[in-house]
Scaffold this active site. Structure first.
Site, PDB file in Angstrom:
ATOM      1  N   LYS A  83      25.246  62.233  14.624  1.00  0.00           N
ATOM      2  CA  LYS A  83      25.944  61.430  13.616  1.00  0.00           C
ATOM      3  C   LYS A  83      24.958  60.478  12.953  1.00  0.00           C
ATOM      4  CE  LYS A  83      30.750  60.157  13.997  1.00  0.00           C
ATOM      5  NZ  LYS A  83      31.676  59.290  14.739  1.00  0.00           N
TER       6      LYS A  83
HETATM    7  C1  E4P Z   1      34.726  59.171  13.176  1.00  0.00           C
HETATM    8  O1  E4P Z   1      33.905  59.965  13.547  1.00  0.00           O
HETATM    9  C2  E4P Z   1      34.858  57.799  13.715  1.00  0.00           C
HETATM   10  O2  E4P Z   1      34.479  57.792  15.063  1.00  0.00           O
HETATM   11  C3  E4P Z   1      36.260  57.270  13.686  1.00  0.00           C
HETATM   12  O3  E4P Z   1      37.179  58.174  13.155  1.00  0.00           O
HETATM   13  C4  E4P Z   1      36.402  55.862  13.263  1.00  0.00           C
HETATM   14  O4  E4P Z   1      37.752  55.517  13.269  1.00  0.00           O
HETATM   15  P1  E4P Z   1      38.295  54.027  13.314  1.00  0.00           P
HETATM   16  O5  E4P Z   1      38.422  53.557  11.912  1.00  0.00           O
HETATM   17  O6  E4P Z   1      39.630  54.163  13.969  1.00  0.00           O
HETATM   18  O7  E4P Z   1      37.332  53.215  14.120  1.00  0.00           O
END
Ligand code: E4P
Length: 218
Positions: A83
């Site tokens: 990521k």
């Molecule tokens: C995506 O890969 C992220 O980990 C995630 O969806 C972030 O979501 P949040 O806004 O609930 O923290």
């Protein structure tokens, strides 16, 4: 549409695997911190459990650091996806990692322009955060529609859309209606997808009526 869990919790992953509906996992530093467990322990357990893509996040701000961290993470398993945040330095890192056969997931995407850039840089996945846009009084799902339209216009199939920052079951349904490739969701949202009050009511009625059936084999 593929279902990913957005979690660092191994028990949640085990449960979703038992249901037979889990295609992959996404994590981020916040989710891993929430477990209170050592990163390497959690990452290895998740990678052992899940056959599909598992996104693990880099935290450096410069491309060199991201590439270094990405290569380290990629060594942990064949299904690791690195990521990388949507920044100019991030896109440099995406190109380098992808050219070395390491798949990347461009995260913290909040606009169709950013998603198009991620695709042009060669990312395998792009993660638009719809819930955080909704939280900021914006229409998160609108950017999913626009990204899908743009990717269709240019026949972009090498970059899969992961609908992220999902808050409720209708986000999942809308993502599927749009035709997004993947939806990554918290465990609580995945659980809610199963339920409908009429299903529960129907089960109770059938069990009650079954008692009236003569010669029941069970
Ligand atoms: C995506 O890969 C992220 O980990 C995630 O969806 C972030 O979501 P949040 O806004 O609930 O923290």
């Amino acid at each position: 549409m593929q279902f990913f869990l957005d979690t660092g919790n191994v028990e949640e992953i085990k449960q979703a695997l038992e249901w037979g509906i889990l295609d992959g996992v996404t994590t981020n530093p916040t989710l891993i911190a929430k477990t209170g467990r050592p990163f390497m322990e959690v990452a290895k357990e998740i990678l052992q459990l899940v056959d599909g893509p598992v996104s693990l996040e880099t935290v450096s701000k410069d491309a060199e650091g991201m590439v270094k961290e990405g290569k380290f993470l990629a060594e942990l398993g064949d299904n690791v996806v690195v990521k990388i945040p949507m920044t100019p330095e991030g896109m440099k890192a995406v190109q380098i990692l992808e050219s070395e056969g390491i798949p990347t997931n461009v995260t913290l995407v909040f606009s169709p322009a950013q998603a198009l850039i991620a695709a042009k840089a060669g990312a395998s996945f792009v993660s638009p955060f719809i819930g955080r846009l909704d939280d900021a009084s914006s229409d998160g799902m609108k950017i999913i529609r626009e990204i899908k339209q743009i990717f269709d216009n240019y026949d972009i199939t090498d970059t899969q859309i992961i609908v992220a920052s999902v808050r409720h079951p209708m986000h999942v349904v809308e993502a599927a209606l749009i035709g997004a490739d993947i939806c990554t969701m918290p465990f609580e949202v995945m659980k809610k997808l199963f339920y409908h009050p009429l299903t529960d009511k129907g089960i109770e009625l059938f069990i009650k009526d079954w008692e009236k059936v003569p010669g029941r084999p069970f």
